[in-house]
Enzyme design. Sequence first.
Site, PDB file in Angstrom:
ATOM      1  N   TYR A 140       0.851  -0.996  -0.038  1.00 44.47           N
ATOM      2  CA  TYR A 140       0.006  -0.025  -0.128  1.00 44.47           C
ATOM      3  C   TYR A 140       0.909   1.296  -0.116  1.00 44.47           C
ATOM      4  CZ  TYR A 140       1.111   0.287   5.060  1.00 44.47           C
ATOM      5  OH  TYR A 140       1.893   0.475   5.993  1.00 44.47           O
ATOM      6  N   PHE A 198       2.102   9.588   4.018  1.00 45.42           N
ATOM      7  CA  PHE A 198       2.618   9.483   5.541  1.00 45.42           C
ATOM      8  C   PHE A 198       2.700   8.118   5.734  1.00 45.42           C
ATOM      9  CE2 PHE A 198      -2.152   8.730   4.600  1.00 45.42           C
ATOM     10  CZ  PHE A 198      -2.380   7.664   5.034  1.00 45.42           C
ATOM     11  N   ASP A 199       2.663   7.008   4.867  1.00 45.13           N
ATOM     12  CA  ASP A 199       3.166   5.814   5.208  1.00 45.13           C
ATOM     13  C   ASP A 199       3.128   4.914   3.927  1.00 45.13           C
ATOM     14  OD1 ASP A 199       3.874   3.332   6.388  1.00 45.13           O
ATOM     15  OD2 ASP A 199       1.851   2.984   7.357  1.00 45.13           O
ATOM     16  N   ILE A 243      -8.276   0.438   9.632  1.00 51.12           N
ATOM     17  CA  ILE A 243      -9.303   1.370   9.565  1.00 51.12           C
ATOM     18  C   ILE A 243     -10.512   0.840   8.808  1.00 51.12           C
ATOM     19  CG2 ILE A 243      -7.748   3.289   9.815  1.00 51.12           C
ATOM     20  CD1 ILE A 243      -7.916   3.720   7.056  1.00 51.12           C
ATOM     21  N   TYR A 262      -9.234   7.890  10.755  1.00 51.08           N
ATOM     22  CA  TYR A 262      -8.648   8.115  12.189  1.00 51.08           C
ATOM     23  C   TYR A 262      -9.435   9.195  12.721  1.00 51.08           C
ATOM     24  CZ  TYR A 262      -4.777   4.978  10.540  1.00 51.08           C
ATOM     25  OH  TYR A 262      -3.958   4.135  10.256  1.00 51.08           O
ATOM     26  N   PHE A 298      -5.343   6.109  -0.460  1.00 56.13           N
ATOM     27  CA  PHE A 298      -4.575   4.785  -0.501  1.00 56.13           C
ATOM     28  C   PHE A 298      -4.278   3.909  -1.909  1.00 56.13           C
ATOM     29  CE2 PHE A 298      -5.701   5.099   4.128  1.00 56.13           C
ATOM     30  CZ  PHE A 298      -4.771   4.872   4.750  1.00 56.13           C
TER      31      PHE A 298
END
Length: 208
Positions: A128, A138-139, A156, A182, A199
């Site tokens: 991902y 962010f990731d 999530i 979140y 994503f």
Amino acid sequence: MTDKPTLTSNEEIASYGIGRQVGDQIASNAFSGIVPEAVAQGLVDSLKGAALAIPGEEINKAFQALQNRIQAEEAEKAKKFAAEGEAFLAENAKKEGIVVTESGLQYEILSVGDGDKPTLTSKVKTHYHGTLVDGTVFDSSVNRGQPAEFPVNGVIAGWTEALQMMPVGSKWRLYVPYQLAYGERGAGGAIGPYAALVFEVELLEITG
């Protein structure tokens, strides 16, 4: 340029080290407008056992006023995040190829796999890449070069919903409203309150 004080004795050097440690701790959590000279005065008065230079009631009032200001500033930032996310998702929903589910999740099918679909209790392995709506990463397991494995019901809500619709081998782009991400709190420093997220998710396999 101010000359640095001459510190030669062990006591002086150790004292400076203590002051520096205290200063570093304060700086890491300092509020906007903190006055170093006033901090130093409070530290000196405490070490010397002097009486408070300002009544405790006034100090408490000042803390409360600052706390109120900080909360108001955070609320304004949260409103900005919420507005940006809502505007982004509203425009994105109009694009060709975007599917909007009843929950508000949006997704776009980039490639279609021919494997089984996970269930709520499955464990899966994915690659991902996660960004904010402005493109800030962010990731990313892709950037790390290491797929991630987790239970479908342990992520999530937007992911949990999407994964159960994805055949293994598929790659989707998810557009996740804050309610399915979140929420009102955000996550750490990278994901703010009310943040919508994007994503790209590739479902590699069902591992359990």
